[in-house]
Design a protein around this motif. Structure first.
Motif, mmCIF file in Angstrom:
data_model
loop_
_atom_site.group_PDB
_atom_site.id
_atom_site.type_symbol
_atom_site.label_atom_id
_atom_site.label_comp_id
_atom_site.label_asym_id
_atom_site.label_seq_id
_atom_site.Cartn_x
_atom_site.Cartn_y
_atom_site.Cartn_z
ATOM 1 N N LYS A 17 3.871 -3.700 2.808
ATOM 2 C CA LYS A 17 2.891 -5.163 2.185
ATOM 3 C C LYS A 17 1.521 -5.254 2.896
ATOM 4 O O LYS A 17 0.848 -5.250 1.647
ATOM 5 C CB LYS A 17 3.779 -5.899 2.249
ATOM 6 N N ASP A 29 3.999 -7.407 -4.064
ATOM 7 C CA ASP A 29 5.170 -7.696 -3.825
ATOM 8 C C ASP A 29 6.289 -6.906 -3.308
ATOM 9 O O ASP A 29 6.168 -5.526 -4.081
ATOM 10 C CB ASP A 29 5.757 -8.247 -4.398
ATOM 11 N N VAL A 30 6.678 -6.723 -1.957
ATOM 12 C CA VAL A 30 7.448 -5.250 -1.960
ATOM 13 C C VAL A 30 9.147 -5.524 -1.414
ATOM 14 O O VAL A 30 9.432 -6.145 -0.838
ATOM 15 C CB VAL A 30 7.273 -4.253 -0.437
ATOM 16 N N ILE A 45 7.004 -1.768 -6.146
ATOM 17 C CA ILE A 45 6.041 -2.263 -5.296
ATOM 18 C C ILE A 45 5.786 -2.847 -6.546
ATOM 19 O O ILE A 45 5.529 -2.098 -7.639
ATOM 20 C CB ILE A 45 5.420 -1.352 -4.597
#
Length: 113
Positions: A17, A29-30, A45
């Motif tokens: 991120k 957001d990961v 991702i």
């Protein structure tokens, strides 16, 4: 976007991120999932903020180009990048609003302050 540096194959989600957000103007957001006992990792991702897009999470991003250096035995493993959901189209244009005033309809642009 081309990222000029490398990361370890088993890096944590927060590092991915931070790396993507440092190199690009995007917010992500990961999620990281380890799939098997051999260390196969899946990354999800999600681009949540793209520059110049309104609302902020809209817009489509080209698939990431990922290359992996050889492993300890010299093999280069295939990295697969799949788009799960195409980015959406942001707002654009204008809208006519009529508040029943004496001046009639008013044109309001989507990005008007």
């Amino acid at each position: 976007d081309s990222l000029p540096s490398s990361l370890p194959w088993n890096v944590d989600s927060l590092s991915i991120k931070m790396h993507l957000e440092t190199i690009t103007d995007r917010f992500v957001d990961v999620e990281r999932t380890i799939l098997d006992k051999y260390g196969t990792i899946e990354w999800k991702i999600t681009f949540t903020g793209n520059p110049g897009q309104s609302p902020p999470g809209t817009g489509d991003v080209d698939p990431l180009v990922v290359t992996q250096l050889p492993d300890s035995s010299g093999r280069i493993n295939t990295v697969v990048v799949s788009e799960i959901q195409k980015g959406s189209t942001g707002l654009s244009g204008s809208f006519l609003v009529d508040f029943m005033g004496s001046s009639g309809k008013r044109e309001i642009f989507f990005n008007e302050p």
